[in-house]
Structure formats: C-alpha cells, structure tokens
Design a protein around this motif. Structure first.
Motif, PDB file in Angstrom:
ATOM      1  N   GLU A  69     -11.334  -1.898  -2.236  1.00 38.22           N
ATOM      2  CA  GLU A  69     -10.591  -2.437  -3.393  1.00 38.22           C
ATOM      3  C   GLU A  69     -11.566  -2.966  -4.451  1.00 38.22           C
ATOM      4  O   GLU A  69     -11.349  -2.790  -5.650  1.00 38.22           O
ATOM      5  CB  GLU A  69      -9.638  -3.562  -2.966  1.00 38.22           C
ATOM      6  N   GLN A 115      -6.051   3.574   3.661  1.00 35.01           N
ATOM      7  CA  GLN A 115      -5.826   2.137   3.915  1.00 35.01           C
ATOM      8  C   GLN A 115      -4.528   1.915   4.689  1.00 35.01           C
ATOM      9  O   GLN A 115      -4.453   1.015   5.523  1.00 35.01           O
ATOM     10  CB  GLN A 115      -5.798   1.377   2.589  1.00 35.01           C
ATOM     11  N   GLU A 127       0.843  -1.215   0.000  1.00 39.30           N
ATOM     12  CA  GLU A 127       0.000   0.000   0.000  1.00 39.30           C
ATOM     13  C   GLU A 127       0.873   1.258   0.000  1.00 39.30           C
ATOM     14  O   GLU A 127       0.565   2.232  -0.689  1.00 39.30           O
ATOM     15  CB  GLU A 127      -0.935   0.018   1.219  1.00 39.30           C
ATOM     16  N   GLU A 169      -4.746  -7.081  -4.546  1.00 34.80           N
ATOM     17  CA  GLU A 169      -5.173  -6.570  -3.243  1.00 34.80           C
ATOM     18  C   GLU A 169      -6.437  -7.278  -2.754  1.00 34.80           C
ATOM     19  O   GLU A 169      -6.556  -7.609  -1.571  1.00 34.80           O
ATOM     20  CB  GLU A 169      -5.422  -5.064  -3.335  1.00 34.80           C
ATOM     21  N   THR A 197      -6.189   4.942  -0.763  1.00 35.67           N
ATOM     22  CA  THR A 197      -5.029   4.111  -0.415  1.00 35.67           C
ATOM     23  C   THR A 197      -4.291   4.682   0.800  1.00 35.67           C
ATOM     24  O   THR A 197      -3.841   3.932   1.668  1.00 35.67           O
ATOM     25  CB  THR A 197      -4.090   3.972  -1.640  1.00 35.67           C
TER      26      THR A 197
HETATM   27 FE   LIG Z   1      -5.088  -0.753  -1.396  1.00 38.30          FE
END
Ligand SMILES: [Fe+2]
Ligand SMILES: [Fe+2]
Length: 187
Positions: free
Chosen positions: A162, A74, A41, A132, A71
C-alpha cells in the motif's frame, strides 16, 4: 454509581454502552477489523478497474491497473490470515471504504477525461491508500501484540504494498499530471 460526572455533561460527552455483539477483547477487535479490511479490498477489486479505465495518463493508468492485481493478491493473503486464525473470511461492510469509493465515482461524473480528471483520480486513490495504510498499520501492531507473528508478517507485506502504491501515485502526480491540470485550467 453510573451518573456521568459534571464535567462530561457540560462538554456534552456521553458514555456509550456496548452492543452485545461488540468486541470483548483485543483479539475480537482484531478479527472485526480484519473483516472490515477484507470487505474493503474486495470492493476495491471491483472499483479500481473503473478508475484505471477513466485515467488518460498512461503512467497513471498503469499504476492503478497494476494495483488491481496487487489488490487481488491482498484478498488472497487475507484469506490465508483468516485460515491461520481459524476464523471465517466473511467480510463486514466497511462504511469508510464505501464512502471513499463513492467519492471516486462522483469525481468521474463531475470531470471530463484529461489532466484535471487524472488529478482528481489521484486524489481519490491516495485517500483510499492512506486509509489502507492506517488500517494495516494498526492490524500489524495488533497481530504482534497478540503473538500472531506469522499473521503479522503477512499483513506487513500488504502494508508495504500500500505504501508503494501511494508513492507511485505521488510520482504520477508530480510527474506531469498536476502541471497539465493547471495549464488546462488556464486555457
Ligand atoms: Fe489494498
Ligand atoms: Fe491499496
């Protein structure tokens, strides 16, 4: 005795002995895979803006740009996961993601801006998203098996993000890009 049986030898199968640092149990394997995905990531936070900048179609540019922000979120969520588990959030080099990002960079070198490059960017991005999705699917299952329900919930949020990104890329592809790429090839 340790000798592999005849069938295995005939098929060329080998028994592999574990390195001393290898995962001894499921929790260790789980932590190991989390370290892999946080590395991935963080690498994507750096790599995705280049993909977005090189896309010509505004919808594709926006979809990837939006996913950069997602992202980043994440990564923060993974840091939270490591905190809950009482583990360090230091990543471990993810060879698969390095390879997928490198492939994405190669296609930029091989194409000129326009619909064909956009189609190639979608292809590379969807390979990344599918990696992912597979990773988070496994991580959600491992967290549940280990009774880490809060962690499992957090990872499930990312898994859904995702999947959403993948759908957006598919929409961009079927919206107009692939068709334009085809027409460009016929000119
Ligand atoms: Fe991701
Ligand atoms: Fe993603």
């Amino acid at each position: 005795m340790d000798t592999p049986n005849k069938k295995d030898t005939q098929r060329g199968n080998k028994t592999v002995s574990a390195k001393s640092s290898a995962a001894a149990d499921l929790r260790e394997l789980f932590i190991d895979e989390l370290k892999d995905i946080i590395y991935a990531e963080r690498a994507l936070v750096k790599a995705l803006p280049k993909m977005a900048n090189n896309a010509s179609d505004p919808n594709l540019k926006a979809a990837i740009g939006e996913h950069v922000a997602v992202t980043e979120g994440q990564v923060d969520r993974l840091v939270q996961v490591f905190e809950l588990l009482g583990e360090s959030d230091r990543g471990k080099k993810c060879d698969a993601m390095e390879g997928l990002i490198m492939e994405g960079e190669n296609i930029l070198e091989e194409t000129k801006p326009g619909p064909v490059r956009d189609a190639a960017i979608i292809s590379a991005s969807q390979k990344i998203e599918h990696y992912e999705i597979a990773s988070y699917g496994t991580l959600v299952a491992f967290a549940s098996l280990l009774g880490e329900d809060e962690v499992s919930e957090l990872l499930k949020i990312t898994l859904d993000e995702e999947k959403y990104a993948d759908v957006k890329l598919t929409e961009a592809a079927y919206g107009s890009i692939n068709l334009e790429a085809l027409e460009e090839g016929e000119e």
